[in-house]
Scaffold this motif. Structure first.
Motif, PDB file in Angstrom:
ATOM      1  N   UNK A  97       0.841  -1.201   0.000  1.00 34.97           N
ATOM      2  CA  UNK A  97       0.000   0.000   0.000  1.00 34.97           C
ATOM      3  C   UNK A  97       0.876   1.250   0.000  1.00 34.97           C
ATOM      4  N   UNK A  98       0.380   2.296  -0.652  1.00 42.88           N
ATOM      5  CA  UNK A  98       1.145   3.542  -0.736  1.00 42.88           C
ATOM      6  C   UNK A  98       0.196   4.730  -0.805  1.00 42.88           C
ATOM      7  N   UNK A 120       3.293   2.678   2.911  1.00 47.21           N
ATOM      8  CA  UNK A 120       2.734   2.731   4.262  1.00 47.21           C
ATOM      9  C   UNK A 120       2.270   1.338   4.665  1.00 47.21           C
ATOM     10  N   UNK A 121       2.149   1.139   5.972  1.00 48.16           N
ATOM     11  CA  UNK A 121       1.614  -0.108   6.516  1.00 48.16           C
ATOM     12  C   UNK A 121       0.310   0.235   7.216  1.00 48.16           C
ATOM     13  N   UNK A 122      -0.844  -0.085   6.606  1.00 44.18           N
ATOM     14  CA  UNK A 122      -2.130   0.381   7.133  1.00 44.18           C
ATOM     15  C   UNK A 122      -2.595  -0.300   8.417  1.00 44.18           C
ATOM     16  N   UNK A 123      -2.185  -1.542   8.666  1.00 48.70           N
ATOM     17  CA  UNK A 123      -2.663  -2.272   9.841  1.00 48.70           C
ATOM     18  C   UNK A 123      -1.505  -2.931  10.575  1.00 48.70           C
ATOM     19  N   UNK A 124      -1.833  -3.503  11.743  1.00 49.45           N
ATOM     20  CA  UNK A 124      -0.820  -4.194  12.534  1.00 49.45           C
ATOM     21  C   UNK A 124      -0.249  -3.324  13.625  1.00 49.45           C
ATOM     22  N   UNK A 125       0.571  -3.936  14.481  1.00 50.35           N
ATOM     23  CA  UNK A 125       1.158  -3.220  15.608  1.00 50.35           C
ATOM     24  C   UNK A 125       2.100  -2.111  15.159  1.00 50.35           C
ATOM     25  N   UNK A 126       2.705  -2.280  13.992  1.00 55.27           N
ATOM     26  CA  UNK A 126       3.651  -1.270  13.492  1.00 55.27           C
ATOM     27  C   UNK A 126       3.050  -0.455  12.343  1.00 55.27           C
ATOM     28  N   UNK A 127       1.727  -0.318  12.324  1.00 52.48           N
ATOM     29  CA  UNK A 127       1.089   0.405  11.229  1.00 52.48           C
ATOM     30  C   UNK A 127       1.539   1.865  11.196  1.00 52.48           C
ATOM     31  N   UNK A 128       1.495   2.444  10.009  1.00 52.75           N
ATOM     32  CA  UNK A 128       1.876   3.849   9.825  1.00 52.75           C
ATOM     33  C   UNK A 128       0.779   4.747  10.384  1.00 52.75           C
ATOM     34  N   UNK A 129       1.161   5.616  11.318  1.00 53.87           N
ATOM     35  CA  UNK A 129       0.182   6.519  11.934  1.00 53.87           C
ATOM     36  C   UNK A 129       0.435   7.978  11.564  1.00 53.87           C
ATOM     37  N   UNK A 130       1.688   8.313  11.281  1.00 49.05           N
ATOM     38  CA  UNK A 130       2.046   9.696  10.960  1.00 49.05           C
ATOM     39  C   UNK A 130       3.155   9.685   9.913  1.00 49.05           C
ATOM     40  N   UNK A 131       3.006  10.516   8.878  1.00 49.36           N
ATOM     41  CA  UNK A 131       3.990  10.493   7.794  1.00 49.36           C
ATOM     42  C   UNK A 131       4.020  11.840   7.075  1.00 49.36           C
ATOM     43  N   UNK A 132       5.199  12.214   6.562  1.00 51.98           N
ATOM     44  CA  UNK A 132       5.358  13.393   5.714  1.00 51.98           C
ATOM     45  C   UNK A 132       5.479  12.925   4.259  1.00 51.98           C
TER      46      UNK A 132
END
Length: 227
Positions: A97-98, A120-132
């Motif tokens: 996903x991007x 980006x990683x939409x789900x899971x414990x290490x999912x992306x929550x904040x990004x530039x």
């Protein structure tokens, strides 16, 4: 009797777990971030334009990206904050996903976009929550008279002035015939001036004037337009 009670407890526990999973799949997740323009971090864009951010499934290289979620906001100036909501049930483990960003003016013309993949990683414990998400200027493809120069944002102010004068001079000419002589008078804009960003200006509109607003470093801070 104990076996029956134990069986009932296990069934109840399984039902609770299934309900929790179902609830978590229905609950929307949010990916927050900023759209940034590294060349001029606080450049002004278009108060009537729009910012479009999409979460896309880009797993298949030979197929069009599938849009999972989309958000639309205003595109006034950089950096631009966004909050993209999506459902976890639309995400498949193992897929790629991007993010895709577009900034358009009020007429739908593309001004800025990201030129590289933003994974980006939409789900899971290490999912992306904040990004530039960094973007670049898109050069115009118009064939008609040019009215703005978004490609000059981030360039040296003095060089931008000369570029505008040259382009308007090459694009506008008048042919004057006198007997057998033909004179080509190139009428490039001469009223192209640098102005420090934030300085007061007159509110009148002129078709032969372009103001080039620059920041403290002398770089063009917003797209020059005829005004």
């Amino acid at each position: 009797m104990m076996k029956i009670i134990l069986f009932v407890c296990l069934v109840a526990f399984a039902s609770i777990q299934a309900a929790e999973v179902s609830t978590s799949q229905q609950r929307k997740l949010t990916l927050r971030g900023r759209v940034v323009f590294p060349d001029v971090p606080r450049a002004i864009v278009d108060a009537q334009g729009k910012l479009i951010v999409e979460l896309q499934d880009t797993s298949l290289a030979d197929a069009p990206a599938r849009v999972i979620a989309r958000t639309v906001g205003k595109s006034i100036r950089f950096p631009m904050a966004f909050a993209l909501k999506y459902s976890p049930k639309d995400i498949v483990n193992g897929f790629d996903y991007s993010l895709r960003v577009r900034i358009e003016d009020k007429n739908g013309k593309l001004l800025y976009t990201n030129d590289r993949r933003i994974s980006v990683k939409p789900t899971g414990l290490t999912r992306t929550k904040l990004i530039d998400v960094p973007v670049i200027v898109v050069r115009g493809q118009d064939t008609g008279p040019k009215r703005q120069w978004p490609e000059l944002v981030g360039k040296n102010g003095a060089e931008a002035v000369e570029t505008i004068k040259k382009e308007t001079g090459n694009s506008r000419f008048m042919c004057v015939c006198l007997f057998v002589f033909i004179f080509f008078l190139f009428l490039g804009f001469r009223n192209v001036v640098q102005i420090k960003q934030g300085s007061p200006v007159t509110m009148d509109f002129r078709t032969d004037r372009v103001r080039v607003f620059v920041n403290n470093q002398g770089k063009v801070a917003q797209a020059p337009v005829i005004a």
